[in-house]
Design a protein around this motif. Structure first.
Motif, PDB file in Angstrom:
ATOM      1  N   GLY A   1      -6.899  56.496 -16.018  1.00  0.00           N
ATOM      2  CA  GLY A   1      -7.697  55.309 -16.259  1.00  0.00           C
ATOM      3  C   GLY A   1      -8.250  55.273 -17.674  1.00  0.00           C
ATOM      4  O   GLY A   1      -8.067  56.205 -18.463  1.00  0.00           O
ATOM      5  N   MET A  22      -8.708  56.936 -23.113  1.00  0.00           N
ATOM      6  CA  MET A  22      -8.155  57.327 -21.829  1.00  0.00           C
ATOM      7  C   MET A  22      -8.970  58.474 -21.249  1.00  0.00           C
ATOM      8  O   MET A  22      -9.308  59.434 -21.942  1.00  0.00           O
ATOM      9  CB  MET A  22      -6.688  57.742 -21.967  1.00  0.00           C
ATOM     10  N   ASP A  28      -5.569  46.433 -13.230  1.00  0.00           N
ATOM     11  CA  ASP A  28      -6.100  47.653 -13.820  1.00  0.00           C
ATOM     12  C   ASP A  28      -7.313  48.154 -13.038  1.00  0.00           C
ATOM     13  O   ASP A  28      -7.609  49.336 -13.042  1.00  0.00           O
ATOM     14  CB  ASP A  28      -6.508  47.408 -15.270  1.00  0.00           C
ATOM     15  N   GLY A  66      -8.169  44.764 -19.252  1.00  0.00           N
ATOM     16  CA  GLY A  66      -6.969  45.487 -18.854  1.00  0.00           C
ATOM     17  C   GLY A  66      -5.722  44.941 -19.515  1.00  0.00           C
ATOM     18  O   GLY A  66      -5.747  43.919 -20.201  1.00  0.00           O
ATOM     19  N   GLY A  76      -5.040  53.034 -13.996  1.00  0.00           N
ATOM     20  CA  GLY A  76      -4.101  53.257 -15.086  1.00  0.00           C
ATOM     21  C   GLY A  76      -2.930  54.123 -14.665  1.00  0.00           C
ATOM     22  O   GLY A  76      -2.925  54.744 -13.603  1.00  0.00           O
TER      23      GLY A  76
END
Length: 394
Positions: free
Chosen positions: A102, A119, A77, A70, A98
């Motif tokens: 995330g 992502m 994270d 992270g 995130g």
């Protein structure tokens, strides 16, 4: 013959009689033995953004290395899902917290070196690599906002390109691919559904209603449900599977889908009713319900098809279930609370179980001998241990 010698002889023959009786019944588990080979597990700890590598062998179990995952320094994270590629060269970690979405991370399994990221959606959680190693399938659990339909991401392992994001239902979880890599199964914790995805066509093929007394398989995607529907269905709205349901509730609140080794059935963990639903894949009908532990959460099946291992999140225990008869062979209490994930070694000998712990407690990995039906080792890792997978045997 002296009295002492006579006593020893009698004890010897009594032990033979007892052993033969146990063998005839087939009920006596083997005594636990130290492993003759070394197993390696990877464990994600959500509260501390860390992946630990655990070694379990003739000298016992220990953490041999760990590294951080992270980029958010002020807030975790949240590494949640962890999946090892079939060839053992890489592993993948989903980080759930995130902003706004995330991420799926790729690492070299030998060195833990960073190998890329992509992502995904809101709160990517459970992940698995397909048997051919080409795809990673990740559910976007989505704890944020209204309980509306979320989706499942399909990512290429070579380029880390998300090639599909398939809408399923509210809070998808418990994501597993069948042994041929043709079908993906996940459950909807807020929608009482098991969803089957055709990985060749990259679309939902069927769904199954899991509410007790209303079980039914249907073609196509599940119908959309609003937040009001989920809020009045008796679900644990936190999505953590810890809330005790009301007495007499028929709400499944499914948390895991586990295809059998031969792909003929899919087992679903009903966290709300504390039982398992076995579904016939060919006919898409329910075969049976099997009692399980309090708050059954995650499942793993042995490759020989004889056992299921179930983590019981509210029950602070692990159940070992005979897949043929549905009988519980053993219920093993865990040292700490909030039992989470489970994986089984490729030789079907051991189960590795993650336990999150509570508050400042460290997370724990408990190792169970599936022949002896006993917990044989424990290792402390970072707080809120969840996602876990095993490296291939060497």
């Amino acid at each position: 013959m002296t009295p002492r010698v006579a006593h020893l002889v009698a004890a010897f023959f009594a032990s033979l009689t007892a052993a033969s009786g146990a063998a005839a019944q087939g009920a006596a588990p083997l005594a636990p033995l130290a492993p003759s080979r070394t197993y390696m597990a990877l464990v994600a700890s959500e509260s501390v953004d860390r992946v630990a590598v655990i070694e379990f062998g003739p000298q016992g179990a220990k953490v041999v290395r760990q590294h951080d995952v992270g980029v958010m320094l002020a807030d975790p994270d949240g590494p949640h899902g962890l999946a090892v590629a079939p060839d053992g060269a890489h592993y993948y970690v989903s980080t759930a917290h995130g902003t706004p979405y995330g991420v799926l991370w790729k690492f070299d399994a030998r060195t833990n070196a960073y190998a890329g990221q992509v992502m995904l959606g809101n709160f990517p959680a459970t992940a698995q690599v397909t048997p051919d190693g080409r795809l990673v399938v990740v559910v976007n659990f989505n704890l944020h906002g209204d309980m509306v339909a979320s989706d499942v991401s399909v990512v290429r392992t070579d380029s880390l390109q998300e090639i599909a994001r398939i809408t399923t239902c509210a809070m998808p979880h418990g994501s597993r691919v069948n042994s041929r890599g043709t079908r993906h199964y996940s459950v909807c914790m807020m929608d009482e559904q098991l969803v089957e995805i055709d990985l060749d066509g990259l679309q939902v093929s069927r769904h199954f209603l899991l509410t007790k007394g209303m079980e039914r398989g249907m073609e196509g995607a599940p119908p959309a449900r609003g937040a009001a529907d989920a809020a009045h269905a008796g679900h644990d709205m936190s999505g953590h599977g810890l809330a005790q349901p009301a007495a007499g509730s028929t709400t499944c609140s499914p948390t895991w889908a586990q295809p059998s080794a031969d792909d003929r059935t899919v087992w679903v963990a009903c966290n709300g009713t504390s039982d398992l639903v076995e579904i016939d894949v060919a006919s898409w009908t329910m075969r049976r319900r099997v009692p399980a532990g309090n708050g059954v959460y995650n499942l793993a099946a042995t490759r020989d098809g004889t056992k299921l291992v179930a983590t019981n999140k509210r029950g602070q225990s692990v159940g070992i279930i005979d897949a043929k008869t549905g009988a519980t062979l053993a219920t093993l209490p865990t040292q700490r609370r909030v039992v989470h994930g489970v994986v089984i070694t490729p030789d079907d000998r051991y189960a590795f179980v993650t336990v999150e712990g509570v508050g400042s407690e460290p997370g724990t990995v408990e190792i169970i001998d599936l022949a002896a039906l006993k917990t044989v080792a424990r290792v402390e890792v970072g707080q809120q241990a969840g996602g876990i997978d095993l490296l291939p045997l060497r």
